[in-house]
Motif scaffolding. Structure first.
Motif, PDB file in Angstrom:
ATOM      1  N   GLN A 145      15.352   3.413   5.709  1.00 58.45           N
ATOM      2  CA  GLN A 145      15.759   2.953   4.385  1.00 58.45           C
ATOM      3  C   GLN A 145      17.097   3.580   4.033  1.00 58.45           C
ATOM      4  O   GLN A 145      17.330   4.755   4.305  1.00 58.45           O
ATOM      5  CB  GLN A 145      14.726   3.358   3.345  1.00 58.45           C
ATOM      6  CG  GLN A 145      13.359   2.780   3.610  1.00 58.45           C
ATOM      7  CD  GLN A 145      12.329   3.337   2.673  1.00 58.45           C
ATOM      8  OE1 GLN A 145      12.516   3.311   1.466  1.00 58.45           O
ATOM      9  NE2 GLN A 145      11.237   3.842   3.221  1.00 58.45           N
ATOM     10  N   GLN A 146      17.943   2.793   3.399  1.00 57.96           N
ATOM     11  CA  GLN A 146      19.287   3.247   3.058  1.00 57.96           C
ATOM     12  C   GLN A 146      19.550   2.991   1.578  1.00 57.96           C
ATOM     13  O   GLN A 146      19.190   1.946   1.047  1.00 57.96           O
ATOM     14  CB  GLN A 146      20.302   2.467   3.902  1.00 57.96           C
ATOM     15  CG  GLN A 146      21.745   2.812   3.643  1.00 57.96           C
ATOM     16  CD  GLN A 146      22.666   1.869   4.390  1.00 57.96           C
ATOM     17  OE1 GLN A 146      22.705   0.675   4.108  1.00 57.96           O
ATOM     18  NE2 GLN A 146      23.416   2.399   5.345  1.00 57.96           N
ATOM     19  N   ALA A 147      20.174   3.951   0.923  1.00 58.71           N
ATOM     20  CA  ALA A 147      20.630   3.791  -0.456  1.00 58.71           C
ATOM     21  C   ALA A 147      22.106   4.178  -0.495  1.00 58.71           C
ATOM     22  O   ALA A 147      22.560   5.032   0.262  1.00 58.71           O
ATOM     23  CB  ALA A 147      19.827   4.682  -1.400  1.00 58.71           C
ATOM     24  N   LYS A 148      22.842   3.521  -1.376  1.00 60.88           N
ATOM     25  CA  LYS A 148      24.285   3.764  -1.455  1.00 60.88           C
ATOM     26  C   LYS A 148      24.675   4.085  -2.893  1.00 60.88           C
ATOM     27  O   LYS A 148      24.260   3.414  -3.832  1.00 60.88           O
ATOM     28  CB  LYS A 148      25.057   2.526  -0.991  1.00 60.88           C
ATOM     29  CG  LYS A 148      26.556   2.664  -1.067  1.00 60.88           C
ATOM     30  CD  LYS A 148      27.226   1.384  -0.598  1.00 60.88           C
ATOM     31  CE  LYS A 148      28.726   1.453  -0.753  1.00 60.88           C
ATOM     32  NZ  LYS A 148      29.346   0.192  -0.353  1.00 60.88           N
ATOM     33  N   ARG A 149      25.481   5.117  -3.033  1.00 63.35           N
ATOM     34  CA  ARG A 149      26.062   5.487  -4.325  1.00 63.35           C
ATOM     35  C   ARG A 149      27.565   5.275  -4.216  1.00 63.35           C
ATOM     36  O   ARG A 149      28.221   5.815  -3.317  1.00 63.35           O
ATOM     37  CB  ARG A 149      25.735   6.949  -4.652  1.00 63.35           C
ATOM     38  CG  ARG A 149      26.210   7.390  -6.013  1.00 63.35           C
ATOM     39  CD  ARG A 149      25.779   8.826  -6.335  1.00 63.35           C
ATOM     40  NE  ARG A 149      26.355   9.790  -5.415  1.00 63.35           N
ATOM     41  CZ  ARG A 149      25.666  10.583  -4.605  1.00 63.35           C
ATOM     42  NH1 ARG A 149      24.363  10.522  -4.558  1.00 63.35           N
ATOM     43  NH2 ARG A 149      26.276  11.437  -3.813  1.00 63.35           N
TER      44      ARG A 149
END
Length: 178
Positions: free
Chosen positions: A164-168
């Motif tokens: 899983q990847q999250a981007k800020r």
């Protein structure tokens, strides 16, 4: 006779010094954290899993897709920050290559700096219905021109089962007040 006594005393001394009374004591596993939906707790994982992550990160950076695919289970669940989902090793590398080509077309620099990675795992549950008891999770942070990425890799037997990847996005600087 003196030699036998001396050897016996020496032998008893050596045997006595090598005995460790803590060998019979069970040590408690250090945990920190919880899962609201189960009786699991969180504990540190192994460096071996972090080493697998390092190989994955290198293959990804090198665009060595055959090596990268070798570190992915046959039926993974992989969720990108933009909403794309890959359900096979080939789908995963196809999405990575598409992202690479998009960066090239926009004249942006593709690549990242790996800031950290560590491994955690769940304690075993008494309930056999609970999943995710076989592997370890690696959390890694990356920075690039377009933002900061947080990624979680669930690794079982040296292969990613879930990712899983999250981007800020990069923060915009606020103007200084006068």
């Amino acid at each position: 006779m003196k030699i036998i006594k001396f050897l016996l005393i020496a032998l008893l001394t050596i045997v006595g010094c090598n005995q460790n009374p803590t060998n019979n004591i069970k040590t408690e596993v250090s945990t920190n954290g919880f899962f609201a939906s189960s009786d699991h707790q969180v504990m540190m994982g192994s460096n071996a899993t972090v080493e697998v992550f390092k190989k994955i990160d290198k293959a990804w950076a090198d665009r060595d897709y055959e090596t990268l695919k070798s570190y992915i289970h046959d039926k993974p669940w992989m969720h990108f920050a933009n909403g794309d989902i890959a359900n096979s090793p080939q789908e995963f590398v196809d999405l990575i290559e598409k992202e690479y080509q998009d960066f090239q077309a926009s004249n942006s620099n593709w690549g990242w700096k790996t800031n950290f990675a560590y491994s955690v795992k769940q304690t075993k549950s008494e309930n056999p219905e609970y999943k995710n008891q076989e592997g370890e999770w690696v959390n890694a942070r990356f920075t690039s021109e377009d933002g900061t990425y947080e990624e979680w890799y669930y690794i079982i037997d040296g292969k990613i089962q879930t990712w899983q990847q999250a981007k800020r996005l990069k923060a915009k600087r606020m103007p200084l007040e006068k």
